[in-house]
Design an enzyme around this catalytic site. Structure first.
Site, PDB file in Angstrom:
ATOM      1  N   ARG A 184       0.818  -1.210   0.000  1.00 37.20           N
ATOM      2  CA  ARG A 184       0.000   0.000   0.000  1.00 37.20           C
ATOM      3  C   ARG A 184       0.856   1.265   0.000  1.00 37.20           C
ATOM      4  O   ARG A 184       0.541   2.239  -0.696  1.00 37.20           O
ATOM      5  CB  ARG A 184      -0.946  -0.036   1.212  1.00 37.20           C
ATOM      6  CG  ARG A 184      -2.073  -1.061   1.075  1.00 37.20           C
ATOM      7  CD  ARG A 184      -2.711  -1.389   2.420  1.00 37.20           C
ATOM      8  NE  ARG A 184      -3.921  -2.194   2.288  1.00 37.20           N
ATOM      9  CZ  ARG A 184      -3.925  -3.515   2.067  1.00 37.20           C
ATOM     10  NH1 ARG A 184      -2.770  -4.178   1.958  1.00 37.20           N
ATOM     11  NH2 ARG A 184      -5.064  -4.183   1.974  1.00 37.20           N
ATOM     12  N   LYS A 244      -6.656 -19.123  -2.099  1.00 35.66           N
ATOM     13  CA  LYS A 244      -5.416 -18.402  -1.805  1.00 35.66           C
ATOM     14  C   LYS A 244      -4.300 -18.995  -2.675  1.00 35.66           C
ATOM     15  O   LYS A 244      -4.550 -19.572  -3.727  1.00 35.66           O
ATOM     16  CB  LYS A 244      -5.089 -18.509  -0.316  1.00 35.66           C
ATOM     17  CG  LYS A 244      -6.054 -17.758   0.583  1.00 35.66           C
ATOM     18  CD  LYS A 244      -5.754 -16.262   0.568  1.00 35.66           C
ATOM     19  CE  LYS A 244      -6.529 -15.511   1.631  1.00 35.66           C
ATOM     20  NZ  LYS A 244      -6.132 -14.079   1.683  1.00 35.66           N
ATOM     21  N   ASP A 269      -5.418 -15.274   7.038  1.00 30.30           N
ATOM     22  CA  ASP A 269      -4.011 -15.666   6.898  1.00 30.30           C
ATOM     23  C   ASP A 269      -3.459 -16.358   8.141  1.00 30.30           C
ATOM     24  O   ASP A 269      -2.385 -16.973   8.098  1.00 30.30           O
ATOM     25  CB  ASP A 269      -3.142 -14.453   6.561  1.00 30.30           C
ATOM     26  CG  ASP A 269      -3.283 -14.029   5.106  1.00 30.30           C
ATOM     27  OD1 ASP A 269      -3.817 -14.821   4.304  1.00 30.30           O
ATOM     28  OD2 ASP A 269      -2.868 -12.905   4.765  1.00 30.30           O
TER      29      ASP A 269
END
Length: 432
Positions: A26, A337, A310
């Site tokens: 990000r 995933k 996760d």
């Protein structure tokens, strides 16, 4: 490809947790969209982060990194662009789901044909959410029978975008990066309960750091003003709770572990690891910038994985070695995933002697005091490889993990850190 043989041993000591992969992606993208230079500190050059950096260079930005230190960490100077300029019409996303889903909407800023490629499981990971938008906006796209490569050509227009909340939050993030730059205001409407809220929070927080404002109405509606401008800034990436989770569990199963460089006020959804292991009975001490755990007898519980998917691989290891039953629920998205993580963990932990059953949307695990060991495979998935390595602590025989190089996707130094903490490993080519 390589395999690693691990002789069971107790892990003990302290480890500097690598920087957050989610926040690194990000920060790099926001810096790239800013006019002027930004300094992003504490970056680890994992395969996924390299994919995003190289992709942004293809969109015309320049990036120069400092010398990489002994921990595999560096700083990156990013010269952003007020207006992107496509230098390479083919974007190689490697195996990074974040890279491809974050950057597909950027083709819509340029209006030029951009082809996104990848490898491994990424080639077939679903992108239907974007295909729906392309059809609605008459943006041309083509793929290989639903798989990569994907070519996109056309201008993305502001407006209202309806999205389900039980799909990957990466689609929401991808739009949030681009919509502020468009002429006109936009809305993202979430039509079902939003999962992985923590990842959306990370995006909104990073956008704010780079002067982009988004109104969040209870995760049901995101209002984005158009014609905003990213402003360059300096940012240090904090430690990654999803990576810390492996060593937190290693400390619970082993002797003790101090995990450094963690922000206890972090917005990372995987900070939930602290609450979960605490409820399971772990001896855990939480400080401002580190966490310390000691060997503990833990008990199974029901774990809702909808906001922290996760964590499932390593929590399934802890469940397999806790008293009683652990049930992981609301984890169906793990099937798309890097691997089908529910099937992968059920299959590989069973090989080690765990009592584990695969459910439609989760796992049911009946704990044991120890596992036996054996030959397992990472499914070319970094989190599966690391979880199985931690399971070796409580095995009576060696654990051989095939395709152990998968850790390079997110944590290139994992095996070095594992060994430094007392892990006894022997790395060798496959088949020997």
């Amino acid at each position: 490809m390589k395999c690693v043989e691990i002789n069971p041993s107790v892990l003990n000591g302290e480890v500097k947790i690598p920087p957050s992969k989610s926040m690194s992606h990000r920060a790099i993208i926001c810096a790239a969209l800013s006019e002027g230079e930004s300094l992003i500190e504490n970056i680890a050059f994992s395969d996924d982060i390299i994919a995003t950096l190289e992709a942004m260079k293809s969109f015309g930005i320049t990036a120069q990194n400092s010398e990489i230190d002994e921990n595999g960490i560096c700083s990156v100077h990013i010269q952003g662009k007020k207006k992107l300029k496509l230098l390479n019409h083919q974007i190689d996303c490697k195996e990074s789901g974040s890279t491809i889903r974050f950057l597909i909407p950027m083709a819509g800023i340029l209006g030029e044909k951009v082809t996104y490629t990848g490898r491994g499981k990424l080639v077939e990971r679903p992108l239907d959410t974007y295909y729906k938008i392309f059809k609605e906006q008459n943006i041309d796209y083509s793929n290989n029978e639903g798989k990569l490569p994907l070519s996109v050509e056309g201008i993305l227009k502001s407006g209202t975008f309806k999205m389900k909340g039980n799909i990957s939050s990466q689609f929401i993030t991808g739009l949030l990066f681009v919509l502020p730059l468009l002429d006109g205001d936009s809305k993202i409407l979430i039509t079902t309960e939003l999962e992985s809220k923590g990842y959306v929070d990370l995006t909104l927080d990073m956008l704010k750091k780079f002067s982009i404002e988004v109104e969040n109405n209870n995760y049901e509606e995101f209002i984005i003003k158009g014609n905003q401008k990213y402003k360059s800034d300096n940012y240090r990436v904090e430690g990654d709770f999803s990576q810390a989770a492996f060593f937190i569990v290693a400390g619970i199963l082993g002797e003790s572990m101090k995990c450094k460089d963690l922000n206890i006020d972090s917005l990372q959804g995987d900070k939930a690891i602290l609450d979960i292991v605490g409820k399971m009975g772990a001896d855990i001490a939480i400080h401002d910038d580190f966490v310390k755990v000691k060997q503990s007898k833990t008990e199974g519980m029901i774990i809702d994985a909808s906001q922290c998917p996760d964590l499932v691989p390593i929590l399934s290891v802890l469940g397999a070695l806790s008293k009683g039953t652990t049930k992981i629920v609301n984890a169906a998205r793990l099937r798309i995933k890097e691997s089908d993580r529910l099937k992968a963990m059920a299959t590989e932990l069973s090989k080690l002697g765990a009592d584990i059953k695969e459910l439609e949307d989760g796992l049911e695990i009946h704990g044991k005091e120890e596992l036996k060991g054996g030959v397992v495979d990472s499914w070319n998935d970094h989190r599966i490889a690391m979880a199985l390595a931690v399971a070796s602590i409580k095995c009576t025989e060696p654990v051989i993990i095939q395709n152990n190089d998968a850790v390079k996707k997110s944590y290139p130094r994992f095996w070095k850190d594992f060994e430094k903490l007392g892990g006894k490993i022997n790395e060798q080519p496959m088949g020997k």
